[in-house]
Write an enzyme that holds these catalytic residues in place. Structure first.
Site, PDB file in Angstrom:
ATOM      1  N   ARG A  50      32.864  41.967  39.177  1.00  0.00           N
ATOM      2  CA  ARG A  50      32.322  40.656  39.518  1.00  0.00           C
ATOM      3  C   ARG A  50      31.063  40.847  40.335  1.00  0.00           C
ATOM      4  O   ARG A  50      30.705  41.968  40.687  1.00  0.00           O
ATOM      5  CB  ARG A  50      33.346  39.741  40.208  1.00  0.00           C
ATOM      6  N   GLN A 198      36.846  37.757  48.360  1.00  0.00           N
ATOM      7  CA  GLN A 198      35.868  38.836  48.160  1.00  0.00           C
ATOM      8  C   GLN A 198      35.321  39.357  49.493  1.00  0.00           C
ATOM      9  O   GLN A 198      34.940  40.518  49.599  1.00  0.00           O
ATOM     10  CB  GLN A 198      34.691  38.352  47.297  1.00  0.00           C
ATOM     11  N   ASP A 239      24.202  33.517  42.278  1.00  0.00           N
ATOM     12  CA  ASP A 239      24.627  33.678  40.878  1.00  0.00           C
ATOM     13  C   ASP A 239      23.606  33.102  39.921  1.00  0.00           C
ATOM     14  O   ASP A 239      23.490  33.541  38.783  1.00  0.00           O
ATOM     15  CB  ASP A 239      25.993  33.023  40.671  1.00  0.00           C
ATOM     16  N   ASN A 249      25.886  29.818  44.425  1.00  0.00           N
ATOM     17  CA  ASN A 249      26.527  31.038  44.932  1.00  0.00           C
ATOM     18  C   ASN A 249      27.977  30.686  45.239  1.00  0.00           C
ATOM     19  O   ASN A 249      28.401  29.526  45.078  1.00  0.00           O
ATOM     20  CB  ASN A 249      25.788  31.576  46.164  1.00  0.00           C
ATOM     21  N   LYS A 250      28.722  31.673  45.682  1.00  0.00           N
ATOM     22  CA  LYS A 250      30.160  31.516  45.923  1.00  0.00           C
ATOM     23  C   LYS A 250      30.466  30.254  46.722  1.00  0.00           C
ATOM     24  O   LYS A 250      29.747  29.902  47.661  1.00  0.00           O
ATOM     25  CB  LYS A 250      30.672  32.755  46.666  1.00  0.00           C
TER      26      LYS A 250
HETATM   27  O1  MRU Z   1      33.049  35.075  41.647  1.00  0.00           O
HETATM   28  P1  MRU Z   1      32.220  36.258  42.062  1.00  0.00           P
HETATM   29  O2  MRU Z   1      32.944  37.196  42.958  1.00  0.00           O
HETATM   30  O3  MRU Z   1      31.608  36.953  40.855  1.00  0.00           O
HETATM   31  O4  MRU Z   1      31.020  35.626  42.887  1.00  0.00           O
HETATM   32  C1  MRU Z   1      30.016  36.481  43.361  1.00  0.00           C
HETATM   33  C2  MRU Z   1      29.008  35.840  44.226  1.00  0.00           C
HETATM   34  O5  MRU Z   1      29.044  34.651  44.476  1.00  0.00           O
HETATM   35  C3  MRU Z   1      27.885  36.724  44.713  1.00  0.00           C
HETATM   36  O6  MRU Z   1      27.397  36.255  45.930  1.00  0.00           O
HETATM   37  C4  MRU Z   1      26.734  36.766  43.702  1.00  0.00           C
HETATM   38  O7  MRU Z   1      27.205  37.025  42.404  1.00  0.00           O
HETATM   39  C5  MRU Z   1      25.710  37.775  44.064  1.00  0.00           C
HETATM   40  S1  MRU Z   1      26.285  39.450  43.881  1.00  0.00           S
HETATM   41  C6  MRU Z   1      24.951  40.438  44.309  1.00  0.00           C
END
Ligand code: MRU
Length: 355
Positions: A50, A198, A239, A249-250
């Protein structure tokens, strides 16, 4: 050359792709081999791999791997199958644009291939190139980001935008690795990042491996921590960044940006150009993934909420551009005027810095 551990999460092994299983960290460090396109799809969809850049890298290897066994009679037929497999992998997750960016880059790489063998080799080279390039890109992001911090700063982050979410170094976490290399002390406050943790499982783990000072808090402790620990800045990954700077983003990132404004501290987004999607005009146009209710009703497989409760589980939120102090990319730092500044980054010459 680093003397401390910066973990990596994806490796090309000619007949398969090996990934660090991020679902199992930090209690189990397990590497798994992906042999088929279905294995790759599953690894992305279930968060075994991820983080936007790592998803893109893995998908690129997955597509190259699938194509390596095509037995089509013509290059045109080869390209048709490649596009079908591209569409299949593109369905693994909807928000991180790096997935589509990497897959489309592979498809484009063989647009003019004249033989099937040439196409197969080109795809593998292109996927390797994406990964090698990302390591360099992340290091540059780290250098730019580090220029925004003072020794002794306490910096908050959410989710994991670290080494294992990229080829190496990470985006939002890259400055902390570079600071460590240069002997500059920075402290990181990591939000645990519910629902799938995460921050607690991955960011805490990878920063501790490298000896970076990291303190874990739960998501609802952010405001109190900013106040009590005098947090100097917040830095997050992305993202997908829309043309106007709105950033997905998350989930929880938007709330942190509002807190940063309220406390008068800078809110930084660190991301490569591969995460900037000029075709997406604003945050309104970014698809937000909604994940399974079990992620909210369960913790580590144990039910924590009543059976049958309604659940809303968006994996991402969108921070409006006006809350973002700066977007840090490999080509430099952009502050405000994103609508014109972001497109111009793509035209800008690579800025080689001595590190
Ligand atoms: O659901 P995830 O764990 O893939 O989400 C990841 C994020 O939100 C990160 O901050 C983003 O992908 C940047 S990773 C360099």
């Amino acid at each position: 050359m680093s003397t401390f551990a910066i973990p990596r999460s994806v490796e090309w092994r000619e007949t398969h792709v090996t990934i660090l299983n991020q679902q199992k960290l930090p209690t189990v460090t397990e590497y798994i081999d992906l042999h088929t396109i279905e294995d790759v799809y599953d690894a992305i969809a279930t968060l075994k791999v991820r983080g936007a850049p790592a998803i893109g890298i893995t998908a690129a290897y997955g597509l190259a791997l699938a194509a390596s066994s095509y037995d089509t009679e013509s290059v045109d037929e080869f390209r048709r199958r490649l596009k079908q497999d591209r569409d299949y992998l593109a369905g693994a997750r909807p928000t991180a644009v790096n997935l589509f960016w990497a897959l489309d880059r592979l498809v484009a790489a063989v647009e003019n291939a004249v033989s099937i063998n040439e196409a197969k080799t080109t795809l593998i080279h292109e996927a390797i190139h994406i990964q090698v390039e990302d390591e360099d890109v992340c290091r540059r992001i780290g250098e730019h980001a580090l220029s925004l911090f003072q020794p002794g700063d306490r910096v908050m982050t959410i989710c994991n935008a670290g080494s294992i979410a990229t080829a190496r170094y990470g985006t939002a976490l890259a400055p902390f690795y570079l600071a460590k290399e240069k002997g500059i002390e920075l402290s990181v406050y990591a939000l645990e990042t519910r629902p799938v943790l995460q921050g607690a499982r991955l960011t805490a783990w990878e920063l501790m491996q490298a000896g970076v000072d990291v303190t874990l808090i739960t998501d609802n402790m952010a405001a109190q921590t900013i106040k009590a620990k005098q947090i100097n800045a917040i830095i997050v990954g992305a993202d997908r960044i829309a043309r106007n700077g709105d950033t997905a983003n998350k989930i929880g990132t938007f709330g942190l940006a509002l807190l940063a404004k309220s406390f008068g501290i800078p809110f930084y987004v660190a991301a490569p150009l591969s995460t900037i999607d000029l075709a997406t005009k604003t945050g309104e146009d970014i698809p937000i993934e909604e994940r399974h209710p079990d992620e909210v009703t369960h913790l580590a497989g144990v039910r924590i909420a009543p059976e049958g409760v309604h659940v809303y589980n968006p994996a991402f939120d969108v921070t409006p551009n006006e809350l973002i102090t700066a977007i840090i990319t490999e080509k430099g730092i952009v502050r405000s005027n994103y609508e014109t500044a972001l497109p111009s980054l793509f035209a800008k010459e690579e800025h080689h810095e001595t590190v």
